[in-house]
Design a protein around this motif. Sequence first.
Motif, mmCIF file in Angstrom:
data_model
loop_
_atom_site.group_PDB
_atom_site.id
_atom_site.type_symbol
_atom_site.label_atom_id
_atom_site.label_comp_id
_atom_site.label_asym_id
_atom_site.label_seq_id
_atom_site.Cartn_x
_atom_site.Cartn_y
_atom_site.Cartn_z
ATOM 1 N N ILE A 94 0.916 -1.338 0.110
ATOM 2 C CA ILE A 94 0.084 -0.149 -0.161
ATOM 3 C C ILE A 94 0.877 1.348 0.126
ATOM 4 O O ILE A 94 0.268 2.598 -0.022
ATOM 5 N N ALA A 95 2.281 1.251 -0.076
ATOM 6 C CA ALA A 95 2.887 2.417 0.222
ATOM 7 C C ALA A 95 2.969 3.662 -1.259
ATOM 8 O O ALA A 95 2.789 4.791 -0.824
ATOM 9 N N ALA A 96 2.414 3.295 -1.950
ATOM 10 C CA ALA A 96 2.405 3.765 -3.185
ATOM 11 C C ALA A 96 1.350 4.883 -2.887
ATOM 12 O O ALA A 96 1.317 6.262 -3.108
ATOM 13 N N GLY A 97 0.102 4.583 -2.888
ATOM 14 C CA GLY A 97 -0.621 5.857 -2.556
ATOM 15 C C GLY A 97 -1.117 5.913 -1.117
ATOM 16 O O GLY A 97 -1.233 6.951 -1.196
ATOM 17 N N PHE A 98 -0.807 5.132 -0.453
ATOM 18 C CA PHE A 98 -0.040 6.141 1.325
ATOM 19 C C PHE A 98 0.531 7.509 0.280
ATOM 20 O O PHE A 98 0.209 8.343 1.924
ATOM 21 N N THR A 99 1.762 6.644 0.174
ATOM 22 C CA THR A 99 3.245 7.906 0.298
ATOM 23 C C THR A 99 2.098 9.134 -0.439
ATOM 24 O O THR A 99 2.230 10.351 -0.145
ATOM 25 N N GLY A 100 1.662 8.870 -1.908
ATOM 26 C CA GLY A 100 1.118 9.805 -2.671
ATOM 27 C C GLY A 100 -0.089 10.491 -1.882
ATOM 28 O O GLY A 100 -0.410 11.684 -1.510
ATOM 29 N N GLN A 101 -0.872 10.229 -0.851
ATOM 30 C CA GLN A 101 -1.826 10.679 -0.358
ATOM 31 C C GLN A 101 -1.377 11.345 1.076
ATOM 32 O O GLN A 101 -1.841 12.771 1.392
ATOM 33 N N LEU A 102 -0.461 10.658 1.486
ATOM 34 C CA LEU A 102 0.522 12.097 2.550
ATOM 35 C C LEU A 102 1.126 13.242 2.021
ATOM 36 O O LEU A 102 1.002 14.054 2.617
ATOM 37 N N ALA A 103 1.581 13.318 0.990
ATOM 38 C CA ALA A 103 2.296 14.160 0.082
ATOM 39 C C ALA A 103 1.283 15.023 -0.477
ATOM 40 O O ALA A 103 1.913 16.434 -0.096
ATOM 41 N N GLU A 104 0.037 14.888 -0.521
ATOM 42 C CA GLU A 104 -1.295 15.506 -0.771
ATOM 43 C C GLU A 104 -1.219 16.363 0.257
ATOM 44 O O GLU A 104 -1.726 17.303 0.697
ATOM 45 N N ARG A 105 -1.467 15.236 1.770
ATOM 46 C CA ARG A 105 -2.375 16.303 2.381
ATOM 47 C C ARG A 105 -0.881 16.841 3.707
ATOM 48 O O ARG A 105 -1.407 18.050 3.565
ATOM 49 N N ILE A 106 0.194 16.272 3.525
ATOM 50 C CA ILE A 106 0.762 17.242 4.051
ATOM 51 C C ILE A 106 0.785 18.755 3.279
ATOM 52 O O ILE A 106 1.702 19.969 3.948
ATOM 53 N N GLY A 107 1.323 18.849 2.020
ATOM 54 C CA GLY A 107 1.751 19.724 1.321
ATOM 55 C C GLY A 107 0.161 20.697 1.259
ATOM 56 O O GLY A 107 0.109 21.589 1.069
ATOM 57 N N ALA A 108 -0.633 20.074 1.722
ATOM 58 C CA ALA A 108 -1.427 21.501 2.276
ATOM 59 C C ALA A 108 -1.754 22.144 3.346
ATOM 60 O O ALA A 108 -3.045 22.492 3.440
ATOM 61 N N LEU A 109 -0.978 21.496 4.654
ATOM 62 C CA LEU A 109 -1.004 22.374 5.584
ATOM 63 C C LEU A 109 -0.966 23.516 5.692
ATOM 64 O O LEU A 109 0.207 23.744 4.982
ATOM 65 N N THR A 110 -2.181 24.454 6.207
ATOM 66 C CA THR A 110 -1.684 25.335 5.822
ATOM 67 C C THR A 110 -0.641 26.133 7.236
ATOM 68 O O THR A 110 0.169 25.972 8.433
ATOM 69 N N VAL A 111 0.985 26.570 6.857
ATOM 70 C CA VAL A 111 1.784 27.289 8.053
ATOM 71 C C VAL A 111 1.617 28.951 7.341
ATOM 72 O O VAL A 111 2.161 29.446 6.906
ATOM 73 N N GLY A 112 1.953 29.390 9.069
ATOM 74 C CA GLY A 112 2.070 30.954 9.264
ATOM 75 C C GLY A 112 1.460 30.628 10.345
ATOM 76 O O GLY A 112 2.574 30.355 11.595
ATOM 77 N N ASP A 113 1.709 31.955 10.823
ATOM 78 C CA ASP A 113 1.729 32.825 11.940
ATOM 79 C C ASP A 113 0.627 32.099 12.968
ATOM 80 O O ASP A 113 -0.664 31.904 12.917
ATOM 81 N N PRO A 114 1.798 31.272 13.899
ATOM 82 C CA PRO A 114 0.765 29.792 14.827
ATOM 83 C C PRO A 114 -0.796 31.020 15.837
ATOM 84 O O PRO A 114 -1.362 30.255 16.288
ATOM 85 N N LEU A 115 -0.393 32.674 15.634
ATOM 86 C CA LEU A 115 -1.520 33.243 16.448
ATOM 87 C C LEU A 115 -2.548 33.137 15.088
ATOM 88 O O LEU A 115 -4.063 32.801 16.106
#
Length: 500
Positions: free
Chosen positions: A307-328
């Motif tokens: 399942i590694a390929a599919g799981f890794t693809g999903q991880l990349a997509e969701r991690i790439g979508a995390l909003t990075v910025g001012d924690p406040l």
Amino acid sequence: MANEAVRGQRDGVAVYGNYIAGAWRPAASGETAENRNPARPVDLIGHFAASGADDVDAAVSAASEAFAEWGRSSPISRANVLYKASEILNSRAQEIGRELTREEGKTLAEGIGETNRAAQILRYFAGEAQQPSGEHYPSANPRTLLYTMREPLGVCGIVTPWNFPIAIPAWKVAPALAFGNTVVLKPASLTPLCAVRLTEALAEAGLPAGVLNLVTGSAAKVGDPLVRDHRVVALSFTGSNAVGQEIKMTATERGAKVQLEMGGKNPAIVLADADLDHALTQVINGAMMSAGQKCTATSRAIVDRRIAAGFTGQLAERIGALTVGDPLAETTRVGPLVSAEAAERVAGEIKRATGEGVALLTGGGRPENGDGGHFVTPALFGEVEPDSRLGQEELFGPVLGVIPVDGPDEAIAVANRVRFGLSASLFTRDLGRALDFVTRIQAGIVHVNSETAGAEPQVPFGGYKGSSSYSREQGKAAREFFTQSKTVYLDPPPDDGIRG
Ligand code: UN1
């Protein structure tokens, strides 16, 4: 909020003191150090006492004097102080949580959550102080009353990290005080304000002078003399392995009791039968919350190759979508790293791994927010070699590596092949596999179908191998560390006449 901790103002910003013998006072040298917001370094939070050996000496003297009474006080009265302090912290959780976010950089939800958690820890140890502290045994002599009791150790030195700047001081200070010890607390130099807030809450709750002393400053100028002081009979430390090992050498050599919580390289094993959507959420939370700066963070996703390929693809997509910025900001999921040095170090490790040819699937950049914040975007590496630097070393940042494996046996072997053993997760629907994992994994904290981070105060916390020093924190284990046992053989005088 009463603010006696503030000794004055400079550049329109508060100057905070140490808390020694029940009074807030500047460092003996008069020196201070700046504390800045890692998301916006222009934001100066305060000037804090840059203390030295003289301040440590005064704090240890105060703690030694206070021990005579506090060590003999009723556990019930100690519980009342802790309980009151927990209520004070709860009532200020919004405000302190915001300050925590400003000085450490985790999101506001995490900052407020951690402050409430500190309050919960104080409440738990208020209850724990009222629990039985010994046992009654049968004796070979029927006239003997044979029992054990646990007594406080004396002055405890507590050295805490910046990544949980209020929860970890609370989870060490609360049991130390609950069981009758006095304390000198040296918080991380990057996050002194949270330690000030905890100290204020305990002082306002009625803690007698000298029972808790706060000394802010650097490891070299405050931590070192504290570890070396012969009057400090026990040391509890959470932080890096390098510093932990030094403390162990110095303190155990002079006979002190030592408790160390250090690094982790925590695995999350994802088997082919797992609920993959749930596993994705948990692995990402474990890896990226607090920008991966937890000793319990997930840094290795060990995934069944099928399942590694599919799981890794999903991880990349969701991690790439995390909003990075001012924690406040409410929408932010990942804030900055704690300091410029931390961001540079983590970015350097990412660069080094890509240089070695490891596939960087998302993140690893240094985004500009216009304020010079210490950001690194959450990074995911695919096909990490288990024995490579990325597979072995703790990076302490928002970095996750996927290690594909051929089934559960290889997964557990890979998971165990590191020098750390703090926490570990397994995702599966198979109860047999889960039980097998729980038995074979070398970790002090084991999760099935939940992330590697997190710790409830009523259970022991600590790791296997290089992650800890065998002793455990929190729960009933805290009493073990912060007390020593006395065995009492109590016989009536032979001629008491009672039995004739
Ligand atoms: C948690 O996972 O919520 O320093 C607590 C650390 C650990 C505490 C982790 N000692 O990250």
